[in-house]
Design a protein around this motif. Structure first.
Motif, mmCIF file in Angstrom:
data_model
loop_
_atom_site.group_PDB
_atom_site.id
_atom_site.type_symbol
_atom_site.label_atom_id
_atom_site.label_comp_id
_atom_site.label_asym_id
_atom_site.label_seq_id
_atom_site.Cartn_x
_atom_site.Cartn_y
_atom_site.Cartn_z
ATOM 1 N N LEU A 22 0.828 -1.209 0.000
ATOM 2 C CA LEU A 22 0.000 0.000 0.000
ATOM 3 C C LEU A 22 0.866 1.265 0.000
ATOM 4 N N HIS A 23 1.974 1.230 0.741
ATOM 5 C CA HIS A 23 2.892 2.382 0.726
ATOM 6 C C HIS A 23 3.505 2.560 -0.668
ATOM 7 N N ALA A 24 3.881 1.452 -1.290
ATOM 8 C CA ALA A 24 4.429 1.521 -2.649
ATOM 9 C C ALA A 24 3.378 2.060 -3.621
ATOM 10 N N GLU A 25 2.144 1.633 -3.431
ATOM 11 C CA GLU A 25 1.047 2.113 -4.276
ATOM 12 C C GLU A 25 0.850 3.618 -4.096
ATOM 13 N N THR A 26 0.945 4.091 -2.874
ATOM 14 C CA THR A 26 0.823 5.524 -2.595
ATOM 15 C C THR A 26 1.865 6.306 -3.391
ATOM 16 N N GLN A 27 3.098 5.817 -3.372
ATOM 17 C CA GLN A 27 4.170 6.499 -4.102
ATOM 18 C C GLN A 27 3.948 6.438 -5.612
ATOM 19 N N ALA A 28 3.493 5.302 -6.101
ATOM 20 C CA ALA A 28 3.251 5.169 -7.544
ATOM 21 C C ALA A 28 2.121 6.089 -8.005
ATOM 22 N N ILE A 37 1.511 1.111 -10.904
ATOM 23 C CA ILE A 37 0.256 0.947 -10.161
ATOM 24 C C ILE A 37 -0.394 -0.383 -10.537
ATOM 25 N N GLU A 38 -0.438 -0.688 -11.825
ATOM 26 C CA GLU A 38 -1.031 -1.948 -12.276
ATOM 27 C C GLU A 38 -0.290 -3.150 -11.707
ATOM 28 N N SER A 39 1.022 -3.070 -11.697
ATOM 29 C CA SER A 39 1.836 -4.158 -11.141
ATOM 30 C C SER A 39 1.569 -4.336 -9.646
ATOM 31 N N ILE A 40 1.480 -3.241 -8.942
ATOM 32 C CA ILE A 40 1.225 -3.298 -7.498
ATOM 33 C C ILE A 40 -0.176 -3.839 -7.229
ATOM 34 N N LEU A 41 -1.145 -3.480 -8.067
ATOM 35 C CA LEU A 41 -2.499 -4.008 -7.888
ATOM 36 C C LEU A 41 -2.517 -5.531 -7.992
ATOM 37 N N GLU A 42 -1.763 -6.072 -8.931
ATOM 38 C CA GLU A 42 -1.669 -7.525 -9.048
ATOM 39 C C GLU A 42 -1.036 -8.135 -7.800
ATOM 40 N N GLN A 43 0.029 -7.496 -7.313
ATOM 41 C CA GLN A 43 0.701 -7.977 -6.106
ATOM 42 C C GLN A 43 -0.221 -7.876 -4.893
ATOM 43 N N ASP A 84 -8.985 6.909 -2.889
ATOM 44 C CA ASP A 84 -9.360 8.295 -3.185
ATOM 45 C C ASP A 84 -8.343 8.954 -4.128
ATOM 46 N N SER A 85 -7.065 8.735 -3.850
ATOM 47 C CA SER A 85 -6.010 9.325 -4.684
ATOM 48 C C SER A 85 -6.062 8.777 -6.103
ATOM 49 N N PHE A 86 -6.289 7.471 -6.224
ATOM 50 C CA PHE A 86 -6.353 6.882 -7.552
ATOM 51 C C PHE A 86 -7.573 7.388 -8.307
ATOM 52 N N ARG A 87 -8.680 7.544 -7.613
ATOM 53 C CA ARG A 87 -9.892 8.069 -8.246
ATOM 54 C C ARG A 87 -9.626 9.473 -8.790
ATOM 55 N N LYS A 88 -8.926 10.297 -8.006
ATOM 56 C CA LYS A 88 -8.592 11.656 -8.460
ATOM 57 C C LYS A 88 -7.649 11.608 -9.657
#
Length: 129
Positions: A22-28, A37-43, A84-88
Protein backbone atom coordinates in the motif's frame (compact mmCIF):
# COMPACT_ATOMS: atom_id res chain seq x y z
CA UNK A 1 -0.43 -23.31 21.14
CA UNK A 2 2.74 -23.06 19.08
CA UNK A 3 0.84 -23.73 15.83
CA UNK A 4 -1.52 -20.85 16.66
CA UNK A 5 1.50 -18.69 17.44
CA UNK A 6 3.11 -19.60 14.11
CA UNK A 7 -0.17 -19.06 12.25
CA UNK A 8 -0.53 -15.65 13.89
CA UNK A 9 3.04 -14.75 12.90
CA UNK A 10 2.22 -15.70 9.30
CA UNK A 11 -0.90 -13.53 9.45
CA UNK A 12 1.03 -10.59 10.91
CA UNK A 13 3.77 -10.94 8.26
CA UNK A 14 1.14 -11.08 5.50
CA UNK A 15 -0.49 -7.96 6.94
CA UNK A 16 2.86 -6.13 7.04
CA UNK A 17 3.55 -7.17 3.44
CA UNK A 18 0.16 -5.80 2.40
CA UNK A 19 0.90 -2.55 4.23
CA UNK A 20 4.23 -2.23 2.39
CA UNK A 21 2.46 -2.73 -0.93
CA UNK A 22 0.00 0.00 0.00
CA UNK A 23 2.89 2.38 0.73
CA UNK A 24 4.43 1.52 -2.65
CA UNK A 25 1.05 2.11 -4.28
CA UNK A 26 0.82 5.52 -2.60
CA UNK A 27 4.17 6.50 -4.10
CA UNK A 28 3.25 5.17 -7.54
CA UNK A 29 -0.02 7.11 -7.53
CA UNK A 30 1.77 10.29 -6.48
CA UNK A 31 4.30 9.78 -9.29
CA UNK A 32 1.49 8.90 -11.74
CA UNK A 33 3.26 5.71 -12.87
CA UNK A 34 0.33 3.75 -14.29
CA UNK A 35 2.36 0.63 -15.14
CA UNK A 36 3.74 0.50 -11.60
CA UNK A 37 0.26 0.95 -10.16
CA UNK A 38 -1.03 -1.95 -12.28
CA UNK A 39 1.84 -4.16 -11.14
CA UNK A 40 1.22 -3.30 -7.50
CA UNK A 41 -2.50 -4.01 -7.89
CA UNK A 42 -1.67 -7.53 -9.05
CA UNK A 43 0.70 -7.98 -6.11
CA UNK A 44 -1.96 -6.65 -3.75
CA UNK A 45 -4.45 -9.25 -5.02
CA UNK A 46 -1.96 -12.01 -4.24
CA UNK A 47 -1.11 -10.45 -0.90
CA UNK A 48 -4.75 -10.12 0.06
CA UNK A 49 -5.37 -13.77 -0.76
CA UNK A 50 -2.38 -14.79 1.39
CA UNK A 51 -3.70 -12.55 4.15
CA UNK A 52 -7.16 -14.11 4.02
CA UNK A 53 -5.67 -17.60 4.02
CA UNK A 54 -3.51 -16.73 7.04
CA UNK A 55 -6.52 -15.25 8.84
CA UNK A 56 -8.41 -18.49 8.34
CA UNK A 57 -5.50 -20.45 9.81
CA UNK A 58 -5.27 -18.50 13.08
CA UNK A 59 -8.79 -19.46 14.10
CA UNK A 60 -9.48 -16.32 16.11
CA UNK A 61 -10.27 -12.67 15.56
CA UNK A 62 -6.95 -10.94 14.84
CA UNK A 63 -8.38 -7.73 16.27
CA UNK A 64 -8.08 -9.31 19.73
CA UNK A 65 -4.36 -8.59 19.46
CA UNK A 66 -3.59 -4.89 20.00
CA UNK A 67 -0.67 -4.80 17.55
CA UNK A 68 -2.63 -6.53 14.83
CA UNK A 69 -5.66 -4.33 15.50
CA UNK A 70 -3.60 -1.15 15.07
CA UNK A 71 -1.96 -2.50 11.91
CA UNK A 72 -5.33 -3.52 10.45
CA UNK A 73 -6.61 0.02 11.07
CA UNK A 74 -3.53 1.48 9.33
CA UNK A 75 -3.98 -0.84 6.35
CA UNK A 76 -7.65 0.08 6.02
CA UNK A 77 -6.83 3.79 6.23
CA UNK A 78 -4.06 3.46 3.64
CA UNK A 79 -6.40 1.58 1.30
CA UNK A 80 -9.07 4.28 1.62
CA UNK A 81 -6.54 7.03 0.98
CA UNK A 82 -5.05 5.23 -2.03
CA UNK A 83 -8.50 4.60 -3.44
CA UNK A 84 -9.36 8.29 -3.19
CA UNK A 85 -6.01 9.32 -4.68
CA UNK A 86 -6.35 6.88 -7.55
CA UNK A 87 -9.89 8.07 -8.25
CA UNK A 88 -8.59 11.66 -8.46
CA UNK A 89 -5.71 10.59 -10.72
CA UNK A 90 -8.09 8.69 -12.99
CA UNK A 91 -10.43 11.67 -13.19
CA UNK A 92 -7.52 13.98 -13.92
CA UNK A 93 -6.21 11.68 -16.67
CA UNK A 94 -9.70 11.36 -18.13
CA UNK A 95 -10.10 15.13 -18.26
CA UNK A 96 -6.74 15.51 -19.98
CA UNK A 97 -7.63 12.96 -22.63
CA UNK A 98 -11.13 14.35 -23.18
CA UNK A 99 -9.80 17.89 -23.52
CA UNK A 100 -7.37 16.78 -26.18
CA UNK A 101 -10.08 14.92 -28.11
CA UNK A 102 -12.66 17.72 -28.01
CA UNK A 103 -11.10 21.12 -27.24
CA UNK A 104 -14.38 23.01 -27.85
CA UNK A 105 -16.13 21.63 -24.75
CA UNK A 106 -16.53 23.90 -21.74
CA UNK A 107 -15.82 22.75 -18.14
CA UNK A 108 -19.53 22.23 -17.50
CA UNK A 109 -19.66 19.96 -20.53
CA UNK A 110 -16.80 17.88 -19.13
CA UNK A 111 -18.68 17.36 -15.87
CA UNK A 112 -21.85 16.41 -17.72
CA UNK A 113 -19.93 14.04 -19.97
CA UNK A 114 -18.22 12.34 -17.03
CA UNK A 115 -21.47 12.09 -15.08
CA UNK A 116 -23.33 10.37 -17.89
CA UNK A 117 -20.53 8.36 -19.47
CA UNK A 118 -19.94 6.15 -16.42
CA UNK A 119 -21.26 2.63 -16.32
CA UNK A 120 -24.11 2.82 -13.84
CA UNK A 121 -24.49 -0.95 -13.35
CA UNK A 122 -22.20 -2.29 -10.67
CA UNK A 123 -20.64 -5.63 -11.65
CA UNK A 124 -21.95 -8.63 -9.72
CA UNK A 125 -24.84 -6.63 -8.31
CA UNK A 126 -28.40 -7.80 -8.24
CA UNK A 127 -29.09 -5.37 -11.10
CA UNK A 128 -26.55 -7.07 -13.37
CA UNK A 129 -28.17 -8.72 -16.36
Amino acid sequence: MSSKHTAFELFFNALETHENLLHAETQAIAAQHIETIESILEQKDESLQALLDAKTEIGQDPRDNKEADALIDRVIELQKRNSDSFRKLHKQQSLKSSKSTNPKLKPVDYRARSAYSKNLIIPKSRLDI
